[in-house]
Design an enzyme around this catalytic site. Sequence first.
Site, PDB file in Angstrom:
ATOM      1  N   CYS A   9       0.870  -1.178   0.000  1.00  0.00           N
ATOM      2  CA  CYS A   9       0.000   0.000   0.000  1.00  0.00           C
ATOM      3  C   CYS A   9       0.902   1.221   0.000  1.00  0.00           C
ATOM      4  CB  CYS A   9      -0.976  -0.011   1.177  1.00  0.00           C
ATOM      5  SG  CYS A   9      -0.184   0.027   2.804  1.00  0.00           S
ATOM      6  N   ASN A  12       2.375   1.497   4.256  1.00  0.00           N
ATOM      7  CA  ASN A  12       2.698   0.234   4.947  1.00  0.00           C
ATOM      8  C   ASN A  12       2.490   0.346   6.465  1.00  0.00           C
ATOM      9  OD1 ASN A  12       5.567  -1.943   5.467  1.00  0.00           O
ATOM     10  ND2 ASN A  12       3.503  -2.548   4.966  1.00  0.00           N
ATOM     11  N   CYS A  14      -1.202   0.845   7.449  1.00  0.00           N
ATOM     12  CA  CYS A  14      -2.628   0.524   7.637  1.00  0.00           C
ATOM     13  C   CYS A  14      -3.039  -0.714   6.845  1.00  0.00           C
ATOM     14  CB  CYS A  14      -3.512   1.710   7.226  1.00  0.00           C
ATOM     15  SG  CYS A  14      -3.315   3.176   8.264  1.00  0.00           S
ATOM     16  N   ARG A  15      -3.202  -0.560   5.526  1.00  0.00           N
ATOM     17  CA  ARG A  15      -3.826  -1.624   4.729  1.00  0.00           C
ATOM     18  C   ARG A  15      -2.942  -2.851   4.542  1.00  0.00           C
ATOM     19  NH1 ARG A  15      -5.114   2.206  -0.161  1.00  0.00           N
ATOM     20  NH2 ARG A  15      -3.181   3.096   0.693  1.00  0.00           N
ATOM     21  N   SER A  16      -1.700  -2.647   4.074  1.00  0.00           N
ATOM     22  CA  SER A  16      -0.896  -3.844   3.752  1.00  0.00           C
ATOM     23  C   SER A  16      -0.438  -4.632   4.983  1.00  0.00           C
ATOM     24  CB  SER A  16       0.263  -3.514   2.807  1.00  0.00           C
ATOM     25  OG  SER A  16       1.160  -2.592   3.368  1.00  0.00           O
ATOM     26  N   ASP A 128      -7.835   3.998   1.221  1.00  0.00           N
ATOM     27  CA  ASP A 128      -6.910   4.490   2.238  1.00  0.00           C
ATOM     28  C   ASP A 128      -7.703   5.014   3.439  1.00  0.00           C
ATOM     29  OD1 ASP A 128      -5.068   5.872   3.704  1.00  0.00           O
ATOM     30  OD2 ASP A 128      -4.227   6.976   2.006  1.00  0.00           O
TER      31      ASP A 128
HETATM   32  P1  4NP Z   1      -1.654   2.869   4.163  1.00  0.00           P
HETATM   33  O1  4NP Z   1      -2.269   4.219   4.746  1.00  0.00           O
HETATM   34  O2  4NP Z   1      -1.152   3.171   2.763  1.00  0.00           O
HETATM   35  O3  4NP Z   1      -2.819   1.947   4.147  1.00  0.00           O
HETATM   36  O4  4NP Z   1      -0.553   2.436   5.104  1.00  0.00           O
HETATM   37  C1  4NP Z   1      -1.570   5.422   4.756  1.00  0.00           C
HETATM   38  C2  4NP Z   1      -0.706   5.696   5.785  1.00  0.00           C
HETATM   39  C3  4NP Z   1      -0.037   6.909   5.841  1.00  0.00           C
HETATM   40  C4  4NP Z   1      -0.237   7.824   4.843  1.00  0.00           C
HETATM   41  C5  4NP Z   1      -1.089   7.556   3.796  1.00  0.00           C
HETATM   42  C6  4NP Z   1      -1.749   6.348   3.751  1.00  0.00           C
HETATM   43  N1  4NP Z   1       0.423   9.077   4.917  1.00  0.00           N
HETATM   44  O5  4NP Z   1       0.148   9.929   4.056  1.00  0.00           O
HETATM   45  O6  4NP Z   1       1.245   9.292   5.823  1.00  0.00           O
END
Ligand code: 4NP
Length: 159
Positions: A9, A12, A14-16, A128
Amino acid sequence: MKKRVLFVCLGNICRSPSAEAIMKFQVKERGLEDSFYIDSAGISGFHSGDSADRRMMMYAARRGYVLDHVSRKFYPDADFEAFDLIIGMDDQNIRVLRQMANSREESQKIRKMTDFCRSFVGRDCVPDPYYGGESGFELVLDLLEDAVSGLLDELSVEK
Ligand code: 4NP
């Protein structure tokens, strides 16, 4: 030979890492621990070295999943070689992964998580959850549980 699966994702956190934990959970449930190596990575290295997002950890823990992954960046040179399947969470992830692939063989390893969903038909990404509220995190977990079980069924048929 173990099937090597990498979830990707943006951050790295939240989702992955949730996909990784849910896949490990379902693999264990099915007694397939010896058949899989599972990891996750982020397109951005912005959170490298960080634990998973605290909110994501909390919602995952309520369903029995432990998010113990430490965020790391996706490394095209090593990861395209090391993994059989590289599964992105949304179209932006897929676009960037495709840009980084150096061959048709590498490109063919890239898949989108929601393509494995069976209950949530018509969803085109795992959204996201980072800037949203509670429902975003629950939706991520719902989609991932559905997709992981579809993925495991597909891989079991392939064997
Ligand atoms: P992820 O979520 O891609 O599912 O881990 C996010 C975590 C942090 C950010 C964006 C998405 N960020 O912009 O910091």
